[in-house]
Design an enzyme around this catalytic site. Sequence first.
Site, PDB file in Angstrom:
ATOM      1  N   SER A   1      -2.970   5.203   3.656  1.00 21.41           N
ATOM      2  CA  SER A   1      -3.710   6.434   4.014  1.00 21.41           C
ATOM      3  C   SER A   1      -5.146   6.154   4.447  1.00 21.41           C
ATOM      4  O   SER A   1      -5.811   7.048   4.979  1.00 21.41           O
ATOM      5  CB  SER A   1      -3.673   7.457   2.884  1.00 21.41           C
ATOM      6  OG  SER A   1      -4.513   7.088   1.823  1.00 21.41           O
TER       7      SER A   1
ATOM      8  N   THR B   1       1.131   3.950  -1.045  1.00 21.22           N
ATOM      9  CA  THR B   1       1.643   3.053  -2.095  1.00 21.22           C
ATOM     10  C   THR B   1       3.065   3.398  -2.488  1.00 21.22           C
ATOM     11  O   THR B   1       3.884   2.506  -2.720  1.00 21.22           O
ATOM     12  CB  THR B   1       0.739   3.156  -3.351  1.00 21.22           C
ATOM     13  OG1 THR B   1      -0.535   2.615  -3.037  1.00 21.22           O
ATOM     14  CG2 THR B   1       1.321   2.401  -4.520  1.00 21.22           C
TER      15      THR B   1
ATOM     16  N   THR C   1      -2.578   7.753  -1.723  1.00 23.70           N
ATOM     17  CA  THR C   1      -3.472   8.558  -2.561  1.00 23.70           C
ATOM     18  C   THR C   1      -4.932   8.496  -2.104  1.00 23.70           C
ATOM     19  O   THR C   1      -5.712   9.399  -2.394  1.00 23.70           O
ATOM     20  CB  THR C   1      -3.410   8.104  -4.041  1.00 23.70           C
ATOM     21  OG1 THR C   1      -3.804   6.735  -4.128  1.00 23.70           O
ATOM     22  CG2 THR C   1      -2.030   8.295  -4.617  1.00 23.70           C
ATOM     23  N   ASP C   2      -5.290   7.421  -1.384  1.00 30.66           N
ATOM     24  CA  ASP C   2      -6.722   7.215  -1.118  1.00 30.66           C
ATOM     25  C   ASP C   2      -7.365   8.359  -0.334  1.00 30.66           C
ATOM     26  O   ASP C   2      -8.494   8.747  -0.622  1.00 30.66           O
ATOM     27  CB  ASP C   2      -6.939   5.892  -0.371  1.00 30.66           C
ATOM     28  CG  ASP C   2      -6.638   4.693  -1.262  1.00 30.66           C
ATOM     29  OD1 ASP C   2      -6.534   4.873  -2.490  1.00 30.66           O
ATOM     30  OD2 ASP C   2      -6.500   3.575  -0.733  1.00 30.66           O
TER      31      ASP C   2
HETATM   32  N1  ASP Z   1      -4.040   2.384  -0.324  1.00 31.73           N
HETATM   33  C1  ASP Z   1      -3.004   3.308  -0.705  1.00 31.73           C
HETATM   34  C2  ASP Z   1      -2.991   4.455   0.272  1.00 31.73           C
HETATM   35  O1  ASP Z   1      -3.808   5.308   0.188  1.00 31.73           O
HETATM   36  C3  ASP Z   1      -3.221   3.786  -2.094  1.00 31.73           C
HETATM   37  C4  ASP Z   1      -2.159   4.703  -2.643  1.00 31.73           C
HETATM   38  O2  ASP Z   1      -1.312   5.225  -1.969  1.00 31.73           O
HETATM   39  O3  ASP Z   1      -2.178   4.917  -3.882  1.00 31.73           O
HETATM   40  O4  ASP Z   1      -2.175   4.484   1.152  1.00 31.73           O
END
Ligand code: ASP
Length: 339
Positions: free
Chosen positions: A55, A13, A86-87
């Site tokens: 991710s 993200t 973050t995932d």
């Molecule tokens: N879908 C995103 C990822 O994990 C979520 C994030 O980065 O907060 O790449």
Amino acid sequence: MKKRILFIATGGTIASEVTALGLRPGVGAEALLRAVPGIRSLCDVESVQLYDLDSTDIGPEQWLGMARVIRENYDSFDGFVLSHGTDTMAYTAAALSYLIQGGAKPVVLTGAQKPIGFDTTDSRVNLLDSFICACREEMHGVMIVFNGRVILGTRARKTHSKSFDAFSSINYPHIADVRDGRVTQYIVPAFGGEPRFYTELNRRVRLMKLIPGADTEELEWLLSRSDALVIESFGVGGLPREMHECVHAAAREGKLIVMTTQVQNEGSDLAVYGTGRPLSEDPLILEAYDMTTEAAVTKLMWLLPIAPEQRSAAALFYTPVNKDILNRAPLLDEAPGVK
Ligand code: ASP
């Protein structure tokens, strides 16, 4: 003298842009750095655009890729910052904790819940805090820096899907806070001499999350496709009676079985109830105790190639790495009745 930090961008993200197909990574490593001018006043930075992935698409192949870039550049830099979605960041942080062991240099993972281009975003502060930590003498090994908290790589879990406070440190305190550029560090991670890099992971590790009514066939199916299986059971741990024989038999055949709990805090204690005690008394069945599932899964992937024999694999599973396990069972050799 300014520290030299290597910035490794992988997507997420933090680097995402609005597209007709939803948020997608597209902002490059250099653009991320330009958005936070304070970073270049703090340290000398070089950047690598390693991946451009959400991710959700990151797994063992990319973990090995990240470890390789860090290995190839280890001597030329004082620390490393990786931007990441973050995932699955907690899995990556745990995996890197096993792939890169012992060295003193900090490897910091960060990301954001809102993209860097948004008016309201956690991207800038998370990036700056990460570089501040990567420049610090007292930071060693793999960690996540997020929302002002520094969490050991083996202890992180994503616990909020939307708010900035995305990560928690599970069954272990976070090691530092970062507020307005100042670090308050409570725990200095241990490190031991020259770094050791590992270059293989076994992908045949599966996770079974138990639900009431799950049947033995599901368990057998997962076992047939794995070299190691982590079973997230309920409470302090246990399995429906009808599954016990299947698990004992799989362990006798050489599969690594790790019992853990789907309850986030305080870990497992399989010996407490009749549904768990017979499993806890089988020295071939392992237990995760206070480890996170993220750490248990990635530790198995790391140890299987280097300890293909069950006894040494069990010993390695219970050997702490980066504070991933505090309580553990006796090792197989110490267990009564095991020759
Ligand atoms: N879908 C995103 C990822 O994990 C979520 C994030 O980065 O907060 O790449």
